[in-house]
Design an enzyme around this catalytic site. Structure first.
Site, PDB file in Angstrom:
ATOM      1  N   PHE B 116       0.852  -1.185   0.000  1.00 29.10           N
ATOM      2  CA  PHE B 116       0.000   0.000   0.000  1.00 29.10           C
ATOM      3  C   PHE B 116       0.888   1.234   0.000  1.00 29.10           C
ATOM      4  O   PHE B 116       2.038   1.189   0.444  1.00 29.10           O
ATOM      5  CB  PHE B 116      -0.902   0.001   1.251  1.00 29.10           C
ATOM      6  CG  PHE B 116      -2.368  -0.002   0.908  1.00 29.10           C
ATOM      7  CD1 PHE B 116      -3.001  -1.172   0.526  1.00 29.10           C
ATOM      8  CD2 PHE B 116      -3.103   1.167   0.950  1.00 29.10           C
ATOM      9  CE1 PHE B 116      -4.342  -1.174   0.193  1.00 29.10           C
ATOM     10  CE2 PHE B 116      -4.454   1.177   0.615  1.00 29.10           C
ATOM     11  CZ  PHE B 116      -5.073   0.004   0.243  1.00 29.10           C
ATOM     12  N   GLN B 242      -7.830  15.035   3.309  1.00 32.90           N
ATOM     13  CA  GLN B 242      -7.232  14.194   2.269  1.00 32.90           C
ATOM     14  C   GLN B 242      -8.111  14.072   1.025  1.00 32.90           C
ATOM     15  O   GLN B 242      -9.292  13.739   1.124  1.00 32.90           O
ATOM     16  CB  GLN B 242      -6.987  12.795   2.823  1.00 32.90           C
ATOM     17  CG  GLN B 242      -6.404  11.836   1.784  1.00 32.90           C
ATOM     18  CD  GLN B 242      -5.798  10.615   2.438  1.00 32.90           C
ATOM     19  OE1 GLN B 242      -6.485   9.642   2.717  1.00 32.90           O
ATOM     20  NE2 GLN B 242      -4.504  10.672   2.702  1.00 32.90           N
ATOM     21  N   HIS B 244      -8.282  11.719  -2.066  1.00 29.48           N
ATOM     22  CA  HIS B 244      -7.770  10.435  -2.545  1.00 29.48           C
ATOM     23  C   HIS B 244      -7.581  10.536  -4.058  1.00 29.48           C
ATOM     24  O   HIS B 244      -8.452  11.043  -4.757  1.00 29.48           O
ATOM     25  CB  HIS B 244      -8.779   9.337  -2.191  1.00 29.48           C
ATOM     26  CG  HIS B 244      -8.252   7.952  -2.384  1.00 29.48           C
ATOM     27  ND1 HIS B 244      -7.965   7.438  -3.629  1.00 29.48           N
ATOM     28  CD2 HIS B 244      -7.969   6.967  -1.497  1.00 29.48           C
ATOM     29  CE1 HIS B 244      -7.514   6.200  -3.489  1.00 29.48           C
ATOM     30  NE2 HIS B 244      -7.515   5.893  -2.215  1.00 29.48           N
ATOM     31  N   LEU B 254     -14.859   5.796  -4.633  1.00 30.92           N
ATOM     32  CA  LEU B 254     -13.459   5.425  -4.502  1.00 30.92           C
ATOM     33  C   LEU B 254     -13.093   4.161  -5.278  1.00 30.92           C
ATOM     34  O   LEU B 254     -13.810   3.165  -5.238  1.00 30.92           O
ATOM     35  CB  LEU B 254     -13.175   5.180  -3.023  1.00 30.92           C
ATOM     36  CG  LEU B 254     -11.702   5.132  -2.668  1.00 30.92           C
ATOM     37  CD1 LEU B 254     -11.079   6.496  -2.890  1.00 30.92           C
ATOM     38  CD2 LEU B 254     -11.541   4.705  -1.229  1.00 30.92           C
ATOM     39  N   GLU B 257      -6.800   2.163  -3.359  1.00 37.30           N
ATOM     40  CA  GLU B 257      -5.355   2.158  -3.557  1.00 37.30           C
ATOM     41  C   GLU B 257      -4.829   0.737  -3.752  1.00 37.30           C
ATOM     42  O   GLU B 257      -3.726   0.549  -4.266  1.00 37.30           O
ATOM     43  CB  GLU B 257      -4.713   2.793  -2.321  1.00 37.30           C
ATOM     44  CG  GLU B 257      -3.276   3.147  -2.465  1.00 37.30           C
ATOM     45  CD  GLU B 257      -2.844   4.080  -1.327  1.00 37.30           C
ATOM     46  OE1 GLU B 257      -3.507   5.108  -1.108  1.00 37.30           O
ATOM     47  OE2 GLU B 257      -1.856   3.765  -0.663  1.00 37.30           O
ATOM     48  N   ARG B 288      -0.805   9.693  -0.667  1.00 37.18           N
ATOM     49  CA  ARG B 288      -1.950  10.187  -1.428  1.00 37.18           C
ATOM     50  C   ARG B 288      -1.868  11.676  -1.751  1.00 37.18           C
ATOM     51  O   ARG B 288      -2.277  12.105  -2.822  1.00 37.18           O
ATOM     52  CB  ARG B 288      -3.224   9.898  -0.653  1.00 37.18           C
ATOM     53  CG  ARG B 288      -3.515   8.425  -0.626  1.00 37.18           C
ATOM     54  CD  ARG B 288      -4.683   8.101   0.272  1.00 37.18           C
ATOM     55  NE  ARG B 288      -4.929   6.663   0.227  1.00 37.18           N
ATOM     56  CZ  ARG B 288      -5.810   6.032   1.006  1.00 37.18           C
ATOM     57  NH1 ARG B 288      -6.519   6.722   1.881  1.00 37.18           N
ATOM     58  NH2 ARG B 288      -5.978   4.749   0.901  1.00 37.18           N
ATOM     59  N   HIS B 355     -11.898  12.750   0.679  1.00 34.87           N
ATOM     60  CA  HIS B 355     -11.930  11.401   1.229  1.00 34.87           C
ATOM     61  C   HIS B 355     -11.875  11.330   2.744  1.00 34.87           C
ATOM     62  O   HIS B 355     -12.622  10.564   3.351  1.00 34.87           O
ATOM     63  CB  HIS B 355     -10.756  10.622   0.629  1.00 34.87           C
ATOM     64  CG  HIS B 355     -10.706   9.176   0.986  1.00 34.87           C
ATOM     65  ND1 HIS B 355     -11.781   8.334   0.779  1.00 34.87           N
ATOM     66  CD2 HIS B 355      -9.732   8.403   1.542  1.00 34.87           C
ATOM     67  CE1 HIS B 355     -11.458   7.104   1.189  1.00 34.87           C
ATOM     68  NE2 HIS B 355     -10.237   7.129   1.669  1.00 34.87           N
ATOM     69  N   ARG B 397      -2.793  11.296   5.818  1.00 34.91           N
ATOM     70  CA  ARG B 397      -2.935   9.933   6.304  1.00 34.91           C
ATOM     71  C   ARG B 397      -2.445   8.927   5.266  1.00 34.91           C
ATOM     72  O   ARG B 397      -2.713   9.073   4.069  1.00 34.91           O
ATOM     73  CB  ARG B 397      -4.407   9.652   6.618  1.00 34.91           C
ATOM     74  CG  ARG B 397      -4.668   8.217   6.989  1.00 34.91           C
ATOM     75  CD  ARG B 397      -6.091   7.974   7.412  1.00 34.91           C
ATOM     76  NE  ARG B 397      -7.068   8.050   6.354  1.00 34.91           N
ATOM     77  CZ  ARG B 397      -7.243   7.119   5.410  1.00 34.91           C
ATOM     78  NH1 ARG B 397      -6.464   6.059   5.362  1.00 34.91           N
ATOM     79  NH2 ARG B 397      -8.184   7.253   4.513  1.00 34.91           N
TER      80      ARG B 397
END
Lengths: 232, 582
Positions: B116, B242, B244, B254, B257, B288, B355, B397
């Site tokens: 990730f 954030q 995304h 979404l 990721e 991100r 996000h 994050r």
């Protein structure tokens, strides 16, 4: 494009009985029914009432009867339905208001099958091991989002409201076939009841209704087979 | 109606459910209030995974996870909190497995792990397989498993109760008062209920609905954040929001990721893997904020795709059918359903989508809400999950750390509240506490004239998307500050169309708009005052990070003429701030 949207409306504070209302809505082919409902509520009638949350088919809030089939309003598109769209609440559950139904009996049926892992052995320090094949055994039934589309599409449930229904059996299946669980027999006992798996007539409405693509009839048949094998 | 418990949990996503489970196991009388049904909570939408240094696929250490979290957050992370996060992630994931969570498995039957963004081995050397996952529905399985465990433990739920006020004893929450309960509106019949309790947990999630393109559910309107703000408690680091990178073009849903974790790439209109310009080492697995900025710059410089040249592509074609169908089935379906695009054969149009709130209700490591730069505790009030700011995410994050956060700190909250309830006396609640909120709701319902809340909400969402998004300038943020103030003023005159009592969603949506406006106000004001670029807060007039002046958390207090801002220091233990490259 213009869509003719007919919605079965019912406001218990005003109406003696449900009635159809028609709305004309400007829509794109890729719009979902939820977009149309939101547009009507924002621009034409703020009293139109429906549940919705995630708006992409994951939370299970907005199952309803759309052009005669149970669908999530956020997942069925205008181009799949055409220019005439009818929307009504799920069948077989009490209507609270417009497209909102009372979910209490649905969730109590779910709770009745002990939808949680029961493992007799003490938990190890690390994870319980499970082979990829054992994990695959119940993969399909882990997808359930408890939207009630299957149970409220089932003629056996309509005919006999005490029937535990496909959604509860799906969630029992998810644990009965989990190699880490030790309470399969207790669940099979519950489902061997007269309101358990035997009410299924393999009509396949549940499979058509499931927005998660779960093969519900197969899951019910697997549970039925386990009930039979257990009693021999 | 009056109902009493020792503990109340507001919100039934991952943080709330785990807290409730701990409270039930400890034998504390607990009520869980949710404005939805628990399984509708947005934890269920999380897709890709939950990171924990299990080392099932390759060597890993929680200290590496901690470092990645601190660096990913551009050093605004409180490092004592990051240590708790990374360390306790391991036991919480194992405990979830024991509760029954159906993780994907390695060939030898352990929890499977994958890559990730921003997660590395040995303090930044290269990508590592740390994200534990259940296909691309990890959040769904976490939500289901915790709800199942709560049923097993006999947790008492109040489904479709919308919390509309917080109660304090002995003064306001921001002024030495102690939490005493909540006022909740039962959606089914419009009745107000007073819930008394010694301990109250706010686990109400984020507020992404203040933006027009968002991955967030309609229900994510920042209720808990707004309620504390209205009672004099500040909101922390609200400018860090954030975006995304991979939202479905035009809608914002979404695409996890995990698609990039499994090897998916990002392409511009020329078919070029543009991340090589921005993060040559990490490429698509950079954090991100960096990937979203890269997309923004590609589009700004004319390399966007489509008729308006305003999107780029996520390409998974080369992964092959087996990987896509086994490990990424849900997001593949999203592309088919919502765009009519077949990811097996076509690249998928994407754009950054609002996000996650890194900021929120300030808490200490024990999840107790704190109200100033000296971390003075608001007795009896707790917060966890996205609603809270502990702060483990800092300025940005990392992927999967939202789930880690709500698991680790939801569990901590339940344990902390159980201990608190054993020692605390039941608070006393005055008789007329429902009155202020009853008058507000009546005014919304009965005002003879007034504009529509839904139109105003759309205006707010466009204003915030255009001006407090991926890239910010002083001018844009000033537009947002003034625009939010104007919307806040107009909000005092909105009128709902549905005047009924039963299931009045029109009324509750209007109430939620008020919460969104509070959050937007704190966000825009905190953003314009931070004259640096850090993590997700990126501005053209101050392009560099400024550790001399801004290695500090913002605290925004509500005021009649707009928020007043204060700052508190960042806790630094192991890792001194360094330039952030990937």
């Amino acid at each position: 494009m213009q869509v003719d949207l007919r919605i079965l409306r019912f406001d218990p504070e005003r109406d003696a009985a449900p009635h159809w209302e028609s709305y004309r809505v400007e829509a794109e082919p890729m719009d979902r029914v939820l977009n149309l409902l939101t547009t009507v509520k924002a621009e034409q009638d703020g009293t139109l009432t429906f549940r919705r949350s995630c708006a992409h088919g994951i939370c299970g809030s907005d199952a309803m009867l759309i052009n005669g089939r149970n669908r999530l309003a956020c997942k069925i598109r205008v181009d799949q339905l055409g220019k005439k769209i009818t929307v009504a609440p799920l069948t077989g559950l009490p209507v609270v208001k417009d497209l909102v139904v009372d979910m209490d009996t649905f969730f109590s049926k779910y709770r009745s099958v002990m939808p949680f892992l029961i493992a007799d052995s003490p938990a190890p320090e690390r994870e319980r091991r499970q082979s990829q094949a054992d994990r695959a055994r119940y993969d399909d039934t882990t997808k359930c989002i408890l939207c009630a589309a299957c149970t409220t599409a089932c003629p056996s449930f309509w005919a006999q409201p005490s029937y535990v229904g496909p959604a509860a059996i799906v969630n029992a299946h998810r644990f009965i076939f989990d190699s880490r669980d030790d309470a399969g027999d207790e669940r099979l006992e519950i489902l061997a009841d007269k309101d358990g798996v035997w009410r299924c007539r393999t009509i396949f409405n549940c499979v058509d209704a499931c927005p998660r693509g779960i093969n519900i009839t197969r899951a019910i048949l697997e549970v039925s087979r386990a009930v039979v094998e257990r009693s021999v | 109606m009056r109902i009493d418990h020792d503990a109340l949990v507001i919100g039934a996503g991952g943080a709330g459910l785990w807290a409730a489970l701990e409270l039930a196991r400890a034998g504390v009388s607990t009520g869980v209030l949710t404005k939805l049904y628990p399984t509708r909570s947005h934890t269920g939408a999380a897709q890709g995974g939950v990171c924990a240094a299990l080392g099932n696929q390759e060597e890993d250490h929680w200290e590496w996870h901690m470092f990645d979290t601190v660096k990913g957050g551009d050093y605004l992370v409180d490092q004592d909190a990051a240590e708790v996060l990374a360390h306790e992630a391991i036991e919480t994931v194992i405990e979830l497995e024991h509760m029954g969570l159906p993780f994907n498995r390695t060939p030898d039957g352990k929890i499977d792990q994958r890559r990730f963004g921003g997660h590395t081995r040995n303090f930044g050397e290269g990508p590592i397989k740390r994200a534990c996952f259940a296909a691309d529905r990890t959040g769904h399985m976490i939500l289901q498993t915790l709800y199942q465990s709560c049923i097993k433990a006999g947790v008492q739920f109040y489904d479709e109760y919308h919390v509309v006020d917080l109660l304090f004893e002995g003064g306001e929450g921001g002024d030495g008062g102690r939490a005493a309960g909540v006022v909740a509106y039962r959606i089914a019949d419009g009745e107000l209920h007073t819930f008394g309790a010694k301990a109250v947990l706010l686990a109400t999630g984020g507020n992404g609905r203040m933006f027009s393109i968002t991955s967030n559910a309609h229900s994510l309107t920042g209720d808990g954040m707004s309620l504390v703000y209205r009672h004099g408690i500040p909101l922390e680091d609200m400018e860090f929001y954030q975006f995304h990178p991979t939202g479905i073009y035009g809608i914002g849903i979404l695409l996890s990721e995990a698609a990039r974790g499994e090897g998916g790439t990002l392409l511009n209109a020329d078919g070029e893997r543009f991340m090589s310009r921005y993060a040559p080492k990490a490429m698509e697995l950079a954090p991100r904020d960096m990937v979203s900025r890269a997309i923004y710059l590609e589009i700004r410089d004319g390399r966007g795709a489509g008729p308006k040249k305003d999107y780029v592509y996520l390409d998974v074609r080369h992964l092959g059918r087996a990987v896509i169908e086994e490990k990424l089935p849900d997001i593949t379906e999203f592309a088919r359903v919502y765009l009519g695009v077949e990811p097996l054969t076509e690249p998928v149009p994407i754009q950054p989508t609002a996000h996650y709130a890194m900021g929120g209700i300030p808490t200490d490591l024990r999840t107790r809400v704190v109200r100033d730069e000296a971390n003075t505790v608001v007795e009896g009030l707790f917060a966890a999950g996205e609603a809270a700011c502990v702060s483990v995410h800092g300025a940005n994050r990392l992927g999967t750390n939202s789930l880690v956060d709500l698991l680790v700190f939801g569990r901590r909250a339940g344990r902390e509240m159980a201990a608190y309830c054993r020692a605390a006396e039941a608070p006393s609640i005055a008789a007329d506490v429902e009155e202020p909120v009853r008058s507000e709701l009546e005014a919304l319902r009965t005002r003879p004239e007034g504009e529509s809340p839904s139109a105003l909400k759309a205006e707010l969402a466009t204003l915030m998307m255009d001006n407090v998004g991926v890239f910010r300038t002083a001018k844009m943020m000033a537009t947002a500050v003034a625009g939010v103030a104007a919307i806040k003023d107009r909000y005092t005159r909105v009128r709902v169309r549905d005047t009924g009592r039963i299931f009045n969603t029109d009324l509750l949506e209007a109430r939620e708009l008020g919460y969104l406006i509070d959050g937007a106000e704190a966000m825009a004001s905190s953003a314009i005052a931070r004259t640096e670029s850090r993590g997700a807060h990126s501005r053209d007039d101050y392009p560099e990070r400024d550790d001399v002046n801004f290695l500090a958390h913002t605290l925004a207090y509500r005021g009649e003429a707009g928020p007043s801002l204060r700052y508190k220091p960042v806790t630094i233990t192991r890792f001194e701030p360094k330039p952030r490259t990937y």
